[in-house]
Design a protein around this motif. Structure first.
Motif, mmCIF file in Angstrom:
data_model
loop_
_atom_site.group_PDB
_atom_site.id
_atom_site.type_symbol
_atom_site.label_atom_id
_atom_site.label_comp_id
_atom_site.label_asym_id
_atom_site.label_seq_id
_atom_site.Cartn_x
_atom_site.Cartn_y
_atom_site.Cartn_z
ATOM 1 N N ILE A 1 2.035 50.650 50.868
ATOM 2 C CA ILE A 1 3.340 51.537 51.187
ATOM 3 C C ILE A 1 3.520 52.023 49.841
ATOM 4 O O ILE A 1 3.854 53.433 49.599
ATOM 5 N N THR A 2 3.557 51.153 48.665
ATOM 6 C CA THR A 2 3.883 51.542 47.416
ATOM 7 C C THR A 2 2.904 52.597 46.837
ATOM 8 O O THR A 2 3.234 53.647 46.302
ATOM 9 N N VAL B 1 8.253 55.602 52.791
ATOM 10 C CA VAL B 1 7.331 55.626 53.664
ATOM 11 C C VAL B 1 7.467 54.091 54.343
ATOM 12 O O VAL B 1 7.945 53.184 53.942
ATOM 13 N N GLN B 2 7.174 54.186 55.917
ATOM 14 C CA GLN B 2 7.386 53.101 56.643
ATOM 15 C C GLN B 2 5.999 52.475 57.088
ATOM 16 O O GLN B 2 5.017 53.285 57.017
ATOM 17 N N SER B 3 5.870 51.334 57.599
ATOM 18 C CA SER B 3 4.884 50.735 58.172
ATOM 19 C C SER B 3 4.060 51.378 59.261
ATOM 20 O O SER B 3 2.770 51.408 59.294
ATOM 21 N N THR B 4 4.897 52.200 59.960
ATOM 22 C CA THR B 4 4.441 52.734 61.362
ATOM 23 C C THR B 4 3.959 54.199 60.853
ATOM 24 O O THR B 4 3.310 54.959 61.824
ATOM 25 N N ASP C 1 -0.690 61.988 58.475
ATOM 26 C CA ASP C 1 0.522 62.494 59.095
ATOM 27 C C ASP C 1 1.623 62.876 57.625
ATOM 28 O O ASP C 1 2.337 63.642 58.022
ATOM 29 N N LEU C 2 1.602 62.081 56.787
ATOM 30 C CA LEU C 2 2.417 62.160 55.691
ATOM 31 C C LEU C 2 2.099 63.575 54.759
ATOM 32 O O LEU C 2 2.589 63.646 53.694
ATOM 33 N N GLY C 3 0.853 64.017 55.125
ATOM 34 C CA GLY C 3 0.494 65.274 54.274
ATOM 35 C C GLY C 3 -0.716 65.107 53.376
ATOM 36 O O GLY C 3 -1.131 65.825 52.651
ATOM 37 N N ALA C 4 -1.437 63.731 53.652
ATOM 38 C CA ALA C 4 -2.367 63.414 52.677
ATOM 39 C C ALA C 4 -3.875 64.392 52.957
ATOM 40 O O ALA C 4 -3.780 64.694 54.252
ATOM 41 N N SER D 1 -1.927 53.454 61.856
ATOM 42 C CA SER D 1 -0.560 53.504 60.951
ATOM 43 C C SER D 1 -0.931 52.566 59.480
ATOM 44 O O SER D 1 -2.202 52.044 59.385
ATOM 45 N N LEU D 2 -0.221 52.583 58.715
ATOM 46 C CA LEU D 2 -0.215 51.785 57.335
ATOM 47 C C LEU D 2 -0.305 50.248 57.802
ATOM 48 O O LEU D 2 -0.985 49.384 57.263
ATOM 49 N N ALA D 3 0.382 49.760 58.793
ATOM 50 C CA ALA D 3 0.454 48.299 59.309
ATOM 51 C C ALA D 3 -0.909 48.076 59.743
ATOM 52 O O ALA D 3 -1.532 47.037 59.502
ATOM 53 N N ASP D 4 -1.356 48.825 60.688
ATOM 54 C CA ASP D 4 -2.829 48.753 61.201
ATOM 55 C C ASP D 4 -3.706 48.746 59.968
ATOM 56 O O ASP D 4 -4.739 47.626 59.926
ATOM 57 N N LEU D 5 -3.838 49.464 58.909
ATOM 58 C CA LEU D 5 -4.591 49.443 57.976
ATOM 59 C C LEU D 5 -4.554 48.312 57.251
ATOM 60 O O LEU D 5 -5.455 47.649 56.911
#
Length: 75
Positions: A11-12, A23-26, A31-34, A63-67
């Motif tokens: 997240i950081t 930024v959230q874990s979900t 989708d954030l524009g990367a 999601s970031l949580a999945d990653l």
């Protein structure tokens, strides 16, 4: 490194690389524009923080949580 710690680092780094706040874990990285260069920056920055993840997992994780579940300590 625990999954929670990996998620915090993800997240950081995502906030820093993409210049976004709260930024959230979900959230999904792309989708954030990367873009693909941002993905390479994230993988490199993760390695600098002692985490390793395959670029394919970054592309496939919903999601970031999945990653974070795919992160492993750098040996």
């Amino acid at each position: 490194m625990t999954e929670d710690r990996a998620l915090t680092v993800l997240i950081t780094l995502t906030e820093s690389i993409l210049g976004v706040d709260k930024v959230q874990s979900t959230d999904e990285f792309f989708d954030l524009g990367a873009n693909s260069m941002d993905a390479l920056r994230l993988v490199t920055a993760m390695e600098e923080h002692g985490l390793v993840v395959d670029i394919e997992q970054l592309l496939d994780s919903p999601s970031l949580a999945d990653l974070a579940t795919h992160c492993r300590p750098r040996s």
